[in-house]
Design a protein around this motif. Structure first.
Motif, PDB file in Angstrom:
ATOM      1  N   THR A  28       0.862  -1.177   0.000  1.00  0.00           N
ATOM      2  CA  THR A  28       0.000   0.000   0.000  1.00  0.00           C
ATOM      3  C   THR A  28       0.896   1.223   0.000  1.00  0.00           C
ATOM      4  OG1 THR A  28      -1.685  -1.167   1.257  1.00  0.00           O
ATOM      5  CG2 THR A  28      -1.824   1.224   1.237  1.00  0.00           C
ATOM      6  N   LYS A  29       0.598   2.170  -0.880  1.00  0.00           N
ATOM      7  CA  LYS A  29       1.414   3.381  -0.928  1.00  0.00           C
ATOM      8  C   LYS A  29       0.556   4.572  -1.299  1.00  0.00           C
ATOM      9  CE  LYS A  29       4.223   3.814  -4.539  1.00  0.00           C
ATOM     10  NZ  LYS A  29       5.208   3.526  -5.573  1.00  0.00           N
ATOM     11  N   LEU A  30       1.038   5.743  -0.923  1.00  0.00           N
ATOM     12  CA  LEU A  30       0.368   6.987  -1.294  1.00  0.00           C
ATOM     13  C   LEU A  30       0.954   7.493  -2.605  1.00  0.00           C
ATOM     14  CD1 LEU A  30       0.149   8.908   2.091  1.00  0.00           C
ATOM     15  CD2 LEU A  30      -1.744   8.060   0.744  1.00  0.00           C
ATOM     16  N   VAL A  31       0.088   7.766  -3.561  1.00  0.00           N
ATOM     17  CA  VAL A  31       0.523   8.241  -4.871  1.00  0.00           C
ATOM     18  C   VAL A  31      -0.097   9.615  -5.111  1.00  0.00           C
ATOM     19  CG1 VAL A  31       0.479   7.759  -7.347  1.00  0.00           C
ATOM     20  CG2 VAL A  31       0.589   5.874  -5.730  1.00  0.00           C
ATOM     21  N   PRO A  32       0.699  10.616  -5.490  1.00  0.00           N
ATOM     22  CA  PRO A  32       0.132  11.932  -5.790  1.00  0.00           C
ATOM     23  C   PRO A  32      -0.882  11.849  -6.933  1.00  0.00           C
ATOM     24  CG  PRO A  32       2.499  12.077  -5.575  1.00  0.00           C
ATOM     25  CD  PRO A  32       2.152  10.617  -5.552  1.00  0.00           C
ATOM     26  N   TYR A  33      -1.874  12.710  -6.868  1.00  0.00           N
ATOM     27  CA  TYR A  33      -2.960  12.744  -7.852  1.00  0.00           C
ATOM     28  C   TYR A  33      -2.424  12.870  -9.278  1.00  0.00           C
ATOM     29  CZ  TYR A  33      -7.499  14.122  -9.768  1.00  0.00           C
ATOM     30  OH  TYR A  33      -8.649  14.187 -10.492  1.00  0.00           O
ATOM     31  N   ASP A  34      -1.388  13.681  -9.465  1.00  0.00           N
ATOM     32  CA  ASP A  34      -0.833  13.924 -10.798  1.00  0.00           C
ATOM     33  C   ASP A  34      -0.064  12.728 -11.354  1.00  0.00           C
ATOM     34  OD1 ASP A  34      -1.854  16.481 -10.587  1.00  0.00           O
ATOM     35  OD2 ASP A  34       0.024  17.289  -9.782  1.00  0.00           O
ATOM     36  N   ASN A  35       0.488  11.880 -10.483  1.00  0.00           N
ATOM     37  CA  ASN A  35       1.291  10.738 -10.931  1.00  0.00           C
ATOM     38  C   ASN A  35       0.505   9.441 -10.974  1.00  0.00           C
ATOM     39  OD1 ASN A  35       3.383  12.525 -10.983  1.00  0.00           O
ATOM     40  ND2 ASN A  35       4.283  11.836  -9.077  1.00  0.00           N
ATOM     41  N   TRP A  36      -0.815   9.496 -10.836  1.00  0.00           N
ATOM     42  CA  TRP A  36      -1.613   8.281 -10.738  1.00  0.00           C
ATOM     43  C   TRP A  36      -1.501   7.417 -11.993  1.00  0.00           C
ATOM     44  CZ3 TRP A  36      -3.546   4.287  -8.859  1.00  0.00           C
ATOM     45  CH2 TRP A  36      -4.581   3.611  -9.451  1.00  0.00           C
ATOM     46  N   PHE A  37      -1.590   8.028 -13.175  1.00  0.00           N
ATOM     47  CA  PHE A  37      -1.572   7.248 -14.414  1.00  0.00           C
ATOM     48  C   PHE A  37      -0.237   6.529 -14.597  1.00  0.00           C
ATOM     49  CE2 PHE A  37      -1.103   6.721 -19.028  1.00  0.00           C
ATOM     50  CZ  PHE A  37      -2.216   5.932 -19.261  1.00  0.00           C
ATOM     51  N   ARG A  38       0.860   7.196 -14.287  1.00  0.00           N
ATOM     52  CA  ARG A  38       2.191   6.595 -14.414  1.00  0.00           C
ATOM     53  C   ARG A  38       2.341   5.402 -13.464  1.00  0.00           C
ATOM     54  NH1 ARG A  38       6.322  10.770 -13.353  1.00  0.00           N
ATOM     55  NH2 ARG A  38       5.640  11.536 -15.356  1.00  0.00           N
ATOM     56  N   GLU A  39       1.846   5.550 -12.234  1.00  0.00           N
ATOM     57  CA  GLU A  39       1.931   4.472 -11.247  1.00  0.00           C
ATOM     58  C   GLU A  39       1.077   3.276 -11.665  1.00  0.00           C
ATOM     59  OE1 GLU A  39       3.200   2.489  -7.907  1.00  0.00           O
ATOM     60  OE2 GLU A  39       3.932   4.368  -8.715  1.00  0.00           O
ATOM     61  N   GLN A  40      -0.097   3.560 -12.220  1.00  0.00           N
ATOM     62  CA  GLN A  40      -0.985   2.496 -12.699  1.00  0.00           C
ATOM     63  C   GLN A  40      -0.310   1.705 -13.814  1.00  0.00           C
ATOM     64  OE1 GLN A  40      -4.583   4.084 -14.312  1.00  0.00           O
ATOM     65  NE2 GLN A  40      -5.514   2.112 -14.615  1.00  0.00           N
ATOM     66  N   GLN A  41       0.333   2.389 -14.740  1.00  0.00           N
ATOM     67  CA  GLN A  41       1.041   1.725 -15.835  1.00  0.00           C
ATOM     68  C   GLN A  41       2.196   0.871 -15.306  1.00  0.00           C
ATOM     69  OE1 GLN A  41       0.352   1.834 -19.214  1.00  0.00           O
ATOM     70  NE2 GLN A  41      -1.542   2.800 -18.567  1.00  0.00           N
ATOM     71  N   ARG A  42       2.925   1.379 -14.301  1.00  0.00           N
ATOM     72  CA  ARG A  42       4.058   0.656 -13.736  1.00  0.00           C
ATOM     73  C   ARG A  42       3.611  -0.648 -13.088  1.00  0.00           C
ATOM     74  NH1 ARG A  42       6.846  -0.195  -9.194  1.00  0.00           N
ATOM     75  NH2 ARG A  42       5.318   0.808  -7.880  1.00  0.00           N
ATOM     76  N   ILE A  43       2.515  -0.602 -12.325  1.00  0.00           N
ATOM     77  CA  ILE A  43       2.016  -1.804 -11.663  1.00  0.00           C
ATOM     78  C   ILE A  43       1.566  -2.832 -12.692  1.00  0.00           C
ATOM     79  CG2 ILE A  43       0.153  -2.689 -10.194  1.00  0.00           C
ATOM     80  CD1 ILE A  43       0.335  -0.004  -8.652  1.00  0.00           C
ATOM     81  N   GLN A  44       0.879  -2.391 -13.722  1.00  0.00           N
ATOM     82  CA  GLN A  44       0.374  -3.326 -14.726  1.00  0.00           C
ATOM     83  C   GLN A  44       1.498  -3.913 -15.579  1.00  0.00           C
ATOM     84  OE1 GLN A  44      -2.672  -1.004 -16.632  1.00  0.00           O
ATOM     85  NE2 GLN A  44      -4.212  -1.642 -15.138  1.00  0.00           N
ATOM     86  N   LYS A  45       2.551  -3.152 -15.853  1.00  0.00           N
ATOM     87  CA  LYS A  45       3.685  -3.677 -16.611  1.00  0.00           C
ATOM     88  C   LYS A  45       4.432  -4.749 -15.838  1.00  0.00           C
ATOM     89  CE  LYS A  45       4.805   0.071 -19.743  1.00  0.00           C
ATOM     90  NZ  LYS A  45       5.743   1.149 -20.067  1.00  0.00           N
ATOM     91  N   MET A  46       4.418  -4.632 -14.492  1.00  0.00           N
ATOM     92  CA  MET A  46       5.068  -5.631 -13.660  1.00  0.00           C
ATOM     93  C   MET A  46       4.217  -6.891 -13.535  1.00  0.00           C
ATOM     94  SD  MET A  46       6.520  -3.081 -10.696  1.00  0.00           S
ATOM     95  CE  MET A  46       6.654  -4.360  -9.482  1.00  0.00           C
ATOM     96  N   GLY A  47       3.035  -6.889 -14.124  1.00  0.00           N
ATOM     97  CA  GLY A  47       2.159  -8.048 -14.056  1.00  0.00           C
ATOM     98  C   GLY A  47       1.291  -8.070 -12.810  1.00  0.00           C
ATOM     99  N   GLY A  48       1.156  -6.933 -12.149  1.00  0.00           N
ATOM    100  CA  GLY A  48       0.386  -6.868 -10.913  1.00  0.00           C
ATOM    101  C   GLY A  48      -1.052  -6.454 -11.146  1.00  0.00           C
ATOM    102  N   LYS A  49      -1.817  -6.528 -10.068  1.00  0.00           N
ATOM    103  CA  LYS A  49      -3.215  -6.112 -10.102  1.00  0.00           C
ATOM    104  C   LYS A  49      -3.440  -5.078  -9.016  1.00  0.00           C
ATOM    105  CE  LYS A  49      -5.317 -10.252 -11.944  1.00  0.00           C
ATOM    106  NZ  LYS A  49      -6.268 -11.325 -11.739  1.00  0.00           N
ATOM    107  N   ILE A  50      -4.221  -4.070  -9.332  1.00  0.00           N
ATOM    108  CA  ILE A  50      -4.584  -3.059  -8.355  1.00  0.00           C
ATOM    109  C   ILE A  50      -5.796  -3.568  -7.597  1.00  0.00           C
ATOM    110  CG2 ILE A  50      -5.377  -0.694  -8.048  1.00  0.00           C
ATOM    111  CD1 ILE A  50      -3.768  -0.058 -10.623  1.00  0.00           C
ATOM    112  N   VAL A  51      -5.653  -3.711  -6.279  1.00  0.00           N
ATOM    113  CA  VAL A  51      -6.708  -4.286  -5.453  1.00  0.00           C
ATOM    114  C   VAL A  51      -7.702  -3.221  -5.012  1.00  0.00           C
ATOM    115  CG1 VAL A  51      -7.179  -5.566  -3.339  1.00  0.00           C
ATOM    116  CG2 VAL A  51      -5.130  -6.080  -4.656  1.00  0.00           C
ATOM    117  N   LYS A  52      -7.180  -2.081  -4.521  1.00  0.00           N
ATOM    118  CA  LYS A  52      -8.061  -1.051  -3.981  1.00  0.00           C
ATOM    119  C   LYS A  52      -7.435   0.316  -4.156  1.00  0.00           C
ATOM    120  CE  LYS A  52      -8.577  -0.848   0.523  1.00  0.00           C
ATOM    121  NZ  LYS A  52      -8.998  -1.092   1.901  1.00  0.00           N
ATOM    122  N   VAL A  53      -8.272   1.310  -4.461  1.00  0.00           N
ATOM    123  CA  VAL A  53      -7.808   2.688  -4.595  1.00  0.00           C
ATOM    124  C   VAL A  53      -8.743   3.570  -3.762  1.00  0.00           C
ATOM    125  CG1 VAL A  53      -7.391   4.615  -6.163  1.00  0.00           C
ATOM    126  CG2 VAL A  53      -6.972   2.285  -6.927  1.00  0.00           C
TER     127      VAL A  53
END
Length: 67
Positions: A28-53
């Motif tokens: 679980t981590k805090l992501v700034p509002y402006d960097n949300w799309f970049r963080e989402q792409q990073r998690i998905q490229k690593m093969g992960g799934k976003i559980v909760k936002v």
């Protein structure tokens, strides 16, 4: 500052003992509002799934309304 509290599950390749075993890592981590799309792409490229936002703030008790 508006932030997202992101909980994600990412497969960890460093903690595997055999080829067929896959260990998942939850974080679980805090992501700034402006960097949300970049963080989402990073998690998905690593093969992960976003559980909760969740919408969070930088300081406890601060207003998260649209301003």
């Amino acid at each position: 500052m508006r932030m997202f509290k992101v909980t994600a599950c990412v497969p960890s390749l460093t903690r595997t003992r055999t080829q067929r075993e896959l260990q998942n890592t939850y974080f679980t981590k805090l992501v700034p509002y402006d960097n949300w799309f970049r963080e989402q792409q990073r998690i998905q490229k690593m093969g992960g799934k976003i559980v909760k936002v969740e919408l969070a703030t930088g300081k406890a008790g601060a207003n998260t309304g649209i301003a």
